[in-house]
Design a protein around this motif. Structure first.
Motif, PDB file in Angstrom:
ATOM      1  N   SER A   1       0.824  -1.160   0.048  1.00 49.22           N
ATOM      2  CA  SER A   1       0.150  -0.174  -0.093  1.00 49.22           C
ATOM      3  C   SER A   1       0.813   1.241   0.112  1.00 49.22           C
ATOM      4  O   SER A   1       0.625   2.242  -0.745  1.00 49.22           O
TER       5      SER A   1
ATOM      6  N   VAL B   1      -3.251   6.111  -6.817  1.00 49.87           N
ATOM      7  CA  VAL B   1      -4.595   6.509  -5.597  1.00 49.87           C
ATOM      8  C   VAL B   1      -4.965   4.904  -5.363  1.00 49.87           C
ATOM      9  O   VAL B   1      -5.703   4.238  -6.046  1.00 49.87           O
ATOM     10  N   VAL B   2      -4.694   4.676  -4.019  1.00 46.54           N
ATOM     11  CA  VAL B   2      -4.830   3.321  -3.444  1.00 46.54           C
ATOM     12  C   VAL B   2      -6.409   3.205  -3.042  1.00 46.54           C
ATOM     13  O   VAL B   2      -6.799   3.908  -2.167  1.00 46.54           O
ATOM     14  N   LYS B   3      -6.525   1.809  -3.110  1.00 45.10           N
ATOM     15  CA  LYS B   3      -8.140   1.498  -2.537  1.00 45.10           C
ATOM     16  C   LYS B   3      -7.665   0.298  -1.979  1.00 45.10           C
ATOM     17  O   LYS B   3      -7.064  -0.646  -2.603  1.00 45.10           O
ATOM     18  N   SER B   4      -7.862   0.186  -0.730  1.00 47.87           N
ATOM     19  CA  SER B   4      -7.417  -1.235  -0.040  1.00 47.87           C
ATOM     20  C   SER B   4      -8.435  -1.649   0.871  1.00 47.87           C
ATOM     21  O   SER B   4      -9.349  -1.064   1.384  1.00 47.87           O
ATOM     22  N   ASP B   5      -8.517  -3.067   0.896  1.00 49.59           N
ATOM     23  CA  ASP B   5      -9.658  -3.819   1.991  1.00 49.59           C
ATOM     24  C   ASP B   5      -8.740  -4.617   2.713  1.00 49.59           C
ATOM     25  O   ASP B   5      -8.495  -5.852   2.330  1.00 49.59           O
TER      26      ASP B   5
ATOM     27  N   ILE C   1      -5.479  -5.097  -2.467  1.00 51.10           N
ATOM     28  CA  ILE C   1      -5.233  -3.676  -2.891  1.00 51.10           C
ATOM     29  C   ILE C   1      -5.512  -3.419  -4.290  1.00 51.10           C
ATOM     30  O   ILE C   1      -5.071  -4.347  -5.113  1.00 51.10           O
ATOM     31  N   SER C   2      -5.935  -2.238  -4.757  1.00 47.17           N
ATOM     32  CA  SER C   2      -6.133  -1.915  -5.906  1.00 47.17           C
ATOM     33  C   SER C   2      -5.755  -0.408  -5.964  1.00 47.17           C
ATOM     34  O   SER C   2      -5.631   0.274  -5.264  1.00 47.17           O
ATOM     35  N   ALA C   3      -5.867   0.099  -7.309  1.00 47.87           N
ATOM     36  CA  ALA C   3      -5.460   1.522  -7.368  1.00 47.87           C
ATOM     37  C   ALA C   3      -6.169   1.989  -8.620  1.00 47.87           C
ATOM     38  O   ALA C   3      -6.517   1.024  -9.587  1.00 47.87           O
ATOM     39  N   GLU C   4      -6.423   3.422  -8.620  1.00 47.66           N
ATOM     40  CA  GLU C   4      -7.059   4.022  -9.719  1.00 47.66           C
ATOM     41  C   GLU C   4      -6.055   3.889 -10.971  1.00 47.66           C
ATOM     42  O   GLU C   4      -4.931   3.764 -10.660  1.00 47.66           O
TER      43      GLU C   4
ATOM     44  N   LYS D   1      -4.340  -0.397 -14.491  1.00 43.51           N
ATOM     45  CA  LYS D   1      -5.213  -0.552 -12.961  1.00 43.51           C
ATOM     46  C   LYS D   1      -4.815  -1.834 -12.258  1.00 43.51           C
ATOM     47  O   LYS D   1      -5.202  -2.855 -12.826  1.00 43.51           O
TER      48      LYS D   1
ATOM     49  N   SER E   1       1.567   4.105  -3.067  1.00 44.19           N
ATOM     50  CA  SER E   1       1.134   5.641  -2.481  1.00 44.19           C
ATOM     51  C   SER E   1       2.493   6.501  -2.874  1.00 44.19           C
ATOM     52  O   SER E   1       2.301   7.565  -3.417  1.00 44.19           O
TER      53      SER E   1
END
Length: 158
Positions: free
Chosen positions: A53, A62-66, A72-75, A86, A57
């Motif tokens: 993560s 732009v990180v999206k995590s769960d 973890i994914s990103a824009e 992506k 960054s």
């Protein structure tokens, strides 16, 4: 009409040169059809999650995590040659599984609009084609660069 033909010829000549984001020898070691990069580490899954993560960054993603599902994914972000990546990462048992989707970045969108007068925003799953001249290959190499920031043993999976 003559100008359009000239633009199409120029773009096709430009797009035929292989793009190497990784070294040529690394590129040649990637098996054709590869869809995932696997990184095995000695780190705990929680530490690996945090490291990936933060790594994303630092590189401007732009990180999206769960953390509950260890995903973890990103824009999407441009990785060059008109290509957007992506990335997706799944972590399990000290192992990170990288995969992703590719699409056109702004430059690629402009080139597409000028050629076919259409706007394409769809993303498709990455599968390495091993030619070096496709958006798919450029995106996969971008994924390799992300995976190489993690200390561990890197391998490929279909």
């Amino acid at each position: 009409m003559k100008n359009i033909l000239l633009v199409i010829v120029a773009i096709s000549m430009y797009s035929c040169a292989p793009t190497y984001l990784v070294s040529k020898s690394e590129f040649q070691q990637i098996p054709m059809g590869t869809k995932k990069i696997v990184v095995k580490t000695e780190m705990s899954s929680d530490s690996l999650f945090t490291l990936i993560s933060k790594s994303f960054s630092r590189e401007g993603w732009v990180v999206k995590s769960d953390k509950g599902s260890m995903q973890i994914s990103a824009e999407p972000k441009s990785v060059g040659s008109g290509t957007a990546l992506k990335p997706f990462v799944y972590i399990e048992d000290k192992t990170a599984y990288y995969s992703g989707e590719w699409g056109l970045d702004q430059k690629g969108q402009l080139m597409m609009q000028s050629m076919v007068r259409a706007n394409t925003v769809a993303f498709e799953p990455i599968a390495f084609e091993r030619s070096g001249i496709t958006k798919n290959d450029v995106a996969f190499q971008g994924l390799v660069i992300l995976a190489k920031t993690i200390p561990g043993e890197l391998s490929y999976s279909k």
